[in-house]
Design a protein around this motif. Structure first.
Motif, PDB file in Angstrom:
ATOM      1  N   ASP A  11       2.444  -1.563   8.053  1.00 36.39           N
ATOM      2  CA  ASP A  11       1.528  -0.794   7.214  1.00 36.39           C
ATOM      3  C   ASP A  11       1.983   0.658   7.208  1.00 36.39           C
ATOM      4  O   ASP A  11       1.905   1.343   8.225  1.00 36.39           O
ATOM      5  CB  ASP A  11       0.100  -0.899   7.755  1.00 36.39           C
ATOM      6  CG  ASP A  11      -0.910  -0.138   6.904  1.00 36.39           C
ATOM      7  OD1 ASP A  11      -0.529   0.356   5.812  1.00 36.39           O
ATOM      8  OD2 ASP A  11      -2.070  -0.021   7.334  1.00 36.39           O
ATOM      9  N   LEU A  12       2.463   1.111   6.064  1.00 36.91           N
ATOM     10  CA  LEU A  12       2.932   2.490   5.949  1.00 36.91           C
ATOM     11  C   LEU A  12       1.794   3.484   5.764  1.00 36.91           C
ATOM     12  O   LEU A  12       2.013   4.697   5.866  1.00 36.91           O
ATOM     13  CB  LEU A  12       3.914   2.614   4.788  1.00 36.91           C
ATOM     14  CG  LEU A  12       5.225   1.844   4.915  1.00 36.91           C
ATOM     15  CD1 LEU A  12       6.050   2.005   3.646  1.00 36.91           C
ATOM     16  CD2 LEU A  12       6.022   2.292   6.128  1.00 36.91           C
ATOM     17  N   GLY A  13       0.612   3.004   5.430  1.00 32.44           N
ATOM     18  CA  GLY A  13      -0.519   3.892   5.255  1.00 32.44           C
ATOM     19  C   GLY A  13      -0.442   4.756   4.019  1.00 32.44           C
ATOM     20  O   GLY A  13      -0.921   5.895   4.013  1.00 32.44           O
ATOM     21  N   ILE A  14       0.162   4.216   2.941  1.00 31.04           N
ATOM     22  CA  ILE A  14       0.308   4.972   1.699  1.00 31.04           C
ATOM     23  C   ILE A  14      -0.224   4.144   0.530  1.00 31.04           C
ATOM     24  O   ILE A  14      -0.405   2.929   0.645  1.00 31.04           O
ATOM     25  CB  ILE A  14       1.776   5.340   1.421  1.00 31.04           C
ATOM     26  CG1 ILE A  14       2.642   4.077   1.265  1.00 31.04           C
ATOM     27  CG2 ILE A  14       2.318   6.250   2.513  1.00 31.04           C
ATOM     28  CD1 ILE A  14       4.060   4.341   0.805  1.00 31.04           C
ATOM     29  N   ASP A  15      -0.471   4.812  -0.575  1.00 29.45           N
ATOM     30  CA  ASP A  15      -0.808   4.135  -1.820  1.00 29.45           C
ATOM     31  C   ASP A  15       0.384   3.273  -2.238  1.00 29.45           C
ATOM     32  O   ASP A  15       1.512   3.765  -2.347  1.00 29.45           O
ATOM     33  CB  ASP A  15      -1.101   5.192  -2.888  1.00 29.45           C
ATOM     34  CG  ASP A  15      -1.542   4.593  -4.222  1.00 29.45           C
ATOM     35  OD1 ASP A  15      -1.330   3.383  -4.450  1.00 29.45           O
ATOM     36  OD2 ASP A  15      -2.076   5.367  -5.043  1.00 29.45           O
ATOM     37  N   ARG A  16       0.143   1.985  -2.480  1.00 33.19           N
ATOM     38  CA  ARG A  16       1.242   1.078  -2.802  1.00 33.19           C
ATOM     39  C   ARG A  16       1.961   1.469  -4.092  1.00 33.19           C
ATOM     40  O   ARG A  16       3.115   1.070  -4.303  1.00 33.19           O
ATOM     41  CB  ARG A  16       0.747  -0.363  -2.886  1.00 33.19           C
ATOM     42  CG  ARG A  16       0.372  -0.951  -1.531  1.00 33.19           C
ATOM     43  CD  ARG A  16       0.219  -2.467  -1.599  1.00 33.19           C
ATOM     44  NE  ARG A  16       1.444  -3.128  -1.996  1.00 33.19           N
ATOM     45  CZ  ARG A  16       2.448  -3.419  -1.166  1.00 33.19           C
ATOM     46  NH1 ARG A  16       2.363  -3.099   0.112  1.00 33.19           N
ATOM     47  NH2 ARG A  16       3.521  -4.049  -1.607  1.00 33.19           N
ATOM     48  N   ALA A  17       1.313   2.255  -4.943  1.00 30.36           N
ATOM     49  CA  ALA A  17       1.982   2.706  -6.164  1.00 30.36           C
ATOM     50  C   ALA A  17       3.217   3.550  -5.850  1.00 30.36           C
ATOM     51  O   ALA A  17       4.159   3.600  -6.647  1.00 30.36           O
ATOM     52  CB  ALA A  17       1.017   3.511  -7.034  1.00 30.36           C
ATOM     53  N   LEU A  18       3.240   4.179  -4.675  1.00 33.28           N
ATOM     54  CA  LEU A  18       4.376   5.005  -4.297  1.00 33.28           C
ATOM     55  C   LEU A  18       5.630   4.178  -4.037  1.00 33.28           C
ATOM     56  O   LEU A  18       6.749   4.712  -4.043  1.00 33.28           O
ATOM     57  CB  LEU A  18       4.041   5.837  -3.057  1.00 33.28           C
ATOM     58  CG  LEU A  18       3.018   6.958  -3.252  1.00 33.28           C
ATOM     59  CD1 LEU A  18       2.673   7.596  -1.922  1.00 33.28           C
ATOM     60  CD2 LEU A  18       3.546   8.006  -4.227  1.00 33.28           C
TER      61      LEU A  18
END
Length: 238
Positions: free
Chosen positions: A31-38
């Motif tokens: 889990d990168l903890g970012i918005d998957r759109a990125l």
């Protein structure tokens, strides 16, 4: 099969295409903890390089090794002890899930298998020539004033033999070419430092502009231009 890389092979020509950042894949257990759109943007993947690599493999009857995970999981084009190997920030975005990442576990899972595959593949080739394939964004969020007018960049560290041959050929083909642009290979060239310069193999380091490389038309244009350049460089240097 390996989650660390994808191997494309269509023949025995002694050219190996290497694309460290060809994938935006993030394994389900990370889990990168970012918005998957990125994950569709330049901070996660070198847009267009997987497609250009595949076109060149078919055109040149050669092989390619493509990185299998996003550069946000681990940056395969870094030295193993580099601070940016597992990035905590990228172009103004915080990669929160990497703050407590198990660094050694990611190195063992992705970095070592990828670089081991490059070493093994090169050792089985006679007089190999390498193409390092990356792409760059024309606009950085963190530096909006920076101008990036080049359509293609040529990068190198100590060995600039192929660069000196390729730059005039790329210009003759009608491209706007950056010599050590949009950044210098003397600052960031880890994979080629290790596998090309470290092994005494000639190589060409290429950066494609992503707004061109992100379209099918642009991918074909780059492949059509790069194929004869690679063949010429290999013939003269390998």
């Amino acid at each position: 099969m390996s989650e660390a890389f994808t191997l494309l092979s269509r023949g025995t020509a002694p050219i190996l295409i290497v694309a460290d950042h060809a994938s935006a894949h993030v394994p389900a257990d990370i889990d990168l903890g970012i918005d998957r759109a990125l994950l569709g943007t330049h901070i996660a993947i070198d847009i267009g390089v997987a497609e250009v690599a595949a076109l060149l493999v078919e055109r040149l009857s050669c092989s390619a090794i493509l990185g299998g995970v996003s550069r946000l999981v681990i940056d395969l084009n870094r030295e193993e002890d580099a601070r940016g190997l597992i990035p905590h920030h990228s172009d103004g975005h915080v990669i929160a899930g990497n703050e407590n990442a198990d660094r050694q576990a990611r190195i063992d899972r992705f970095y070592h298998p990828y670089h081991d595959a490059l070493t093994q593949h090169l050792s089985a080739m006679g007089r190999p020539f390498l193409l390092s394939l990356h792409s760059f964004t024309p606009h950085l969020k963190s530096a909006p004033e920076q101008q990036r007018p080049w359509e293609i960049g040529v990068l190198y560290n100590e060995d600039d033999r192929a660069a000196r041959l390729a730059i005039p050929m790329l210009e003759e083909a009608g491209l706007v070419v950056g010599d050590q642009q949009p950044y210098s290979g003397r600052l960031l060239n880890a994979t080629m430092n290790r596998h090309a310069e470290g092994g005494g193999h000639p190589y060409l380091g290429i950066e494609l502009r992503q707004d061109i490389a992100g379209t099918a038309e642009g991918q074909q244009r780059f492949a059509d231009i790069l194929a004869p350049v690679l063949e010429r460089c290999r013939a003269l240097l390998a």
